[in-house]
Motif scaffolding. Sequence first.
Motif, mmCIF file in Angstrom:
data_model
loop_
_atom_site.group_PDB
_atom_site.id
_atom_site.type_symbol
_atom_site.label_atom_id
_atom_site.label_comp_id
_atom_site.label_asym_id
_atom_site.label_seq_id
_atom_site.Cartn_x
_atom_site.Cartn_y
_atom_site.Cartn_z
ATOM 1 N N LEU A 30 -16.435 -8.396 -16.021
ATOM 2 C CA LEU A 30 -17.344 -8.550 -17.156
ATOM 3 C C LEU A 30 -18.580 -9.374 -16.791
ATOM 4 C CD1 LEU A 30 -14.797 -9.180 -20.074
ATOM 5 C CD2 LEU A 30 -15.975 -7.049 -19.486
ATOM 6 N N ALA A 31 -18.451 -10.251 -15.815
ATOM 7 C CA ALA A 31 -19.566 -11.122 -15.448
ATOM 8 C C ALA A 31 -20.473 -10.526 -14.383
ATOM 9 C CB ALA A 31 -19.025 -12.475 -14.970
ATOM 10 N N SER A 32 -20.349 -9.243 -14.132
ATOM 11 C CA SER A 32 -21.239 -8.625 -13.138
ATOM 12 C C SER A 32 -22.562 -8.242 -13.807
ATOM 13 C CB SER A 32 -20.580 -7.379 -12.535
ATOM 14 O OG SER A 32 -20.324 -6.421 -13.548
ATOM 15 N N PRO A 33 -23.713 -8.628 -13.227
ATOM 16 C CA PRO A 33 -25.030 -8.302 -13.801
ATOM 17 C C PRO A 33 -25.259 -6.784 -13.835
ATOM 18 C CG PRO A 33 -25.216 -10.064 -12.178
ATOM 19 C CD PRO A 33 -23.829 -9.506 -12.033
ATOM 20 N N LYS A 34 -25.885 -6.327 -14.936
ATOM 21 C CA LYS A 34 -26.178 -4.897 -15.100
ATOM 22 C C LYS A 34 -27.605 -4.718 -15.621
ATOM 23 C CE LYS A 34 -22.087 -3.436 -13.882
ATOM 24 N NZ LYS A 34 -21.882 -2.577 -12.695
ATOM 25 N N PRO A 35 -28.210 -3.538 -15.368
ATOM 26 C CA PRO A 35 -29.604 -3.309 -15.794
ATOM 27 C C PRO A 35 -29.756 -3.028 -17.288
ATOM 28 C CG PRO A 35 -28.745 -1.364 -14.707
ATOM 29 C CD PRO A 35 -27.701 -2.430 -14.544
ATOM 30 N N ARG A 36 -28.672 -2.800 -17.994
ATOM 31 C CA ARG A 36 -28.742 -2.511 -19.428
ATOM 32 C C ARG A 36 -27.788 -3.422 -20.208
ATOM 33 N NH1 ARG A 36 -28.636 4.138 -19.699
ATOM 34 N NH2 ARG A 36 -30.531 4.503 -18.449
ATOM 35 N N ASP A 37 -28.154 -3.629 -21.484
ATOM 36 C CA ASP A 37 -27.264 -4.387 -22.370
ATOM 37 C C ASP A 37 -25.954 -3.620 -22.561
ATOM 38 O OD1 ASP A 37 -29.397 -6.066 -22.654
ATOM 39 O OD2 ASP A 37 -29.902 -5.440 -24.698
ATOM 40 N N GLU A 38 -24.903 -4.380 -22.845
ATOM 41 C CA GLU A 38 -23.618 -3.738 -23.146
ATOM 42 C C GLU A 38 -22.855 -4.574 -24.169
ATOM 43 O OE1 GLU A 38 -19.993 -1.422 -20.919
ATOM 44 O OE2 GLU A 38 -20.858 -3.163 -19.900
ATOM 45 N N GLN A 39 -22.280 -3.872 -25.144
ATOM 46 C CA GLN A 39 -21.412 -4.499 -26.140
ATOM 47 C C GLN A 39 -19.978 -4.105 -25.779
ATOM 48 O OE1 GLN A 39 -23.249 -5.998 -28.770
ATOM 49 N NE2 GLN A 39 -21.456 -7.104 -29.508
ATOM 50 N N VAL A 40 -19.168 -5.100 -25.495
ATOM 51 C CA VAL A 40 -17.769 -4.844 -25.129
ATOM 52 C C VAL A 40 -16.866 -5.372 -26.241
ATOM 53 C CG1 VAL A 40 -15.918 -5.323 -23.478
ATOM 54 C CG2 VAL A 40 -18.258 -4.971 -22.666
ATOM 55 N N VAL A 41 -15.996 -4.511 -26.747
ATOM 56 C CA VAL A 41 -15.036 -4.903 -27.785
ATOM 57 C C VAL A 41 -13.669 -5.071 -27.136
ATOM 58 C CG1 VAL A 41 -13.901 -4.274 -29.949
ATOM 59 C CG2 VAL A 41 -16.316 -3.702 -29.577
ATOM 60 N N ILE A 42 -13.058 -6.210 -27.383
ATOM 61 C CA ILE A 42 -11.747 -6.521 -26.807
ATOM 62 C C ILE A 42 -10.720 -6.631 -27.919
ATOM 63 C CG2 ILE A 42 -10.441 -8.161 -25.416
ATOM 64 C CD1 ILE A 42 -13.072 -9.059 -24.185
ATOM 65 N N GLN A 43 -9.629 -5.905 -27.784
ATOM 66 C CA GLN A 43 -8.555 -5.907 -28.789
ATOM 67 C C GLN A 43 -7.293 -6.472 -28.146
ATOM 68 O OE1 GLN A 43 -8.928 -4.688 -32.046
ATOM 69 N NE2 GLN A 43 -6.882 -5.466 -32.543
ATOM 70 N N LEU A 44 -6.732 -7.511 -28.789
ATOM 71 C CA LEU A 44 -5.498 -8.119 -28.300
ATOM 72 C C LEU A 44 -4.580 -8.355 -29.483
ATOM 73 C CD1 LEU A 44 -3.938 -9.272 -25.877
ATOM 74 C CD2 LEU A 44 -5.017 -11.484 -26.327
ATOM 75 N N ALA A 45 -3.506 -7.560 -29.560
ATOM 76 C CA ALA A 45 -2.586 -7.617 -30.703
ATOM 77 C C ALA A 45 -3.386 -7.355 -31.985
ATOM 78 C CB ALA A 45 -1.853 -8.945 -30.734
ATOM 79 N N GLN A 46 -3.366 -8.292 -32.936
ATOM 80 C CA GLN A 46 -4.074 -8.098 -34.189
ATOM 81 C C GLN A 46 -5.469 -8.719 -34.191
ATOM 82 O OE1 GLN A 46 -2.597 -6.114 -36.434
ATOM 83 N NE2 GLN A 46 -0.931 -5.962 -34.948
ATOM 84 N N LYS A 47 -5.887 -9.277 -33.080
ATOM 85 C CA LYS A 47 -7.191 -9.931 -33.002
ATOM 86 C C LYS A 47 -8.151 -9.110 -32.153
ATOM 87 C CE LYS A 47 -5.440 -14.667 -33.517
ATOM 88 N NZ LYS A 47 -5.435 -16.024 -32.906
ATOM 89 N N SER A 48 -9.441 -9.310 -32.429
ATOM 90 C CA SER A 48 -10.461 -8.625 -31.627
ATOM 91 C C SER A 48 -11.665 -9.546 -31.446
ATOM 92 C CB SER A 48 -10.895 -7.315 -32.291
ATOM 93 O OG SER A 48 -11.522 -7.580 -33.533
ATOM 94 N N ALA A 49 -12.431 -9.292 -30.405
ATOM 95 C CA ALA A 49 -13.638 -10.066 -30.129
ATOM 96 C C ALA A 49 -14.693 -9.116 -29.580
ATOM 97 C CB ALA A 49 -13.351 -11.182 -29.130
#
Length: 347
Positions: free
Chosen positions: A149-168
Amino acid sequence: MAMVSGVSDALSVQHRSQTVSAPVGEQPALKQTETKQRTDIPTHRLKSYSRWAKVTQGQHKISASQVAEQGLRQITHLLKQLKKQSQKALSVEGQQQIESSNLAKQMQKRLSSIQVEYQNTPLIDHQLNLISPKRPAALYEFKLKSVELASPKPRDEQVVIQLAQKSASLYLPANDNAHQLKAKITKQMDSLGIGVSKSNSFVANTETIYTTNKSHWQTLKSGIMMTGQGQRLPAGEARTIKVDEQLSWQDPREWRFGTNEELKQAIAKINKSLHKVDQQLREIGEAKLKLQRQLDKLNLSQSDSQMIEETLNQLDSHMQSSPFYKQVTAVMAQANVTRSHVSSLLK
């Protein structure tokens, strides 16, 4: 502890029943009577209750320390056996070395599976450390397989993380360096009970190491569901990202016994672990002995409450704290009962 909770619940139910059944006109008088009963408990009796509860708390701490001490001695015994078997494997060759190494692995498995608890509270963590408020259980560390996740990229990215009943949701801006990205990841992952290892959290061009406690690890060790936008993860697809646990040298599961070099390293780690466990045994033994002496004095004196309080706080640095005495004091104060009544209820 469960018995005390049960008594408290029963008293609470009894109090509610009395209030409901009383005629409307008698409710103010009833409240006054109840208030008077609660405030009429003599000060010396409350002090006696508090003193007795502290003694009970101290006895629980001694019991917990005895369980921890027994667990540490069992660990010491297994470590010595494992060291002996590893040295034997190092001194032979061929099939004999394979057989000795296999025996060492069996001992390693037994050592890794030891669970030392008191009243369902862990006392020793997976790295063979004694747990206390000043020394919490060691965290579990892991990497995300095939995703950085910490690798630099040329474009923005939205990453959704789901763990059990929680998300970020992680917003990872374009062209941010690893240092900046890890800072953003650290902030957002906290809501999932996941941290970023401080040892490398702000070092560029390294894989990010994540941390979590035992309960969260049991949930996420089978993988984490993630959705990306085509930079670090495929766009629009929710994927289960596997995790790769990172073991510390203090964790017996990290030790290897396949080659001579691995055996030498394992023996060195076993020696360090033996020294650590021996030191913990001395610490807990000294704290337990001091507390027992203070408890003996408290049983003979009415004026040692401050001394026992200080001693209990000192033992807290070695063992888990317990709110037992506070619950007992609250139950006795609400019920206006004597020490003998509570003693009979706890039997």
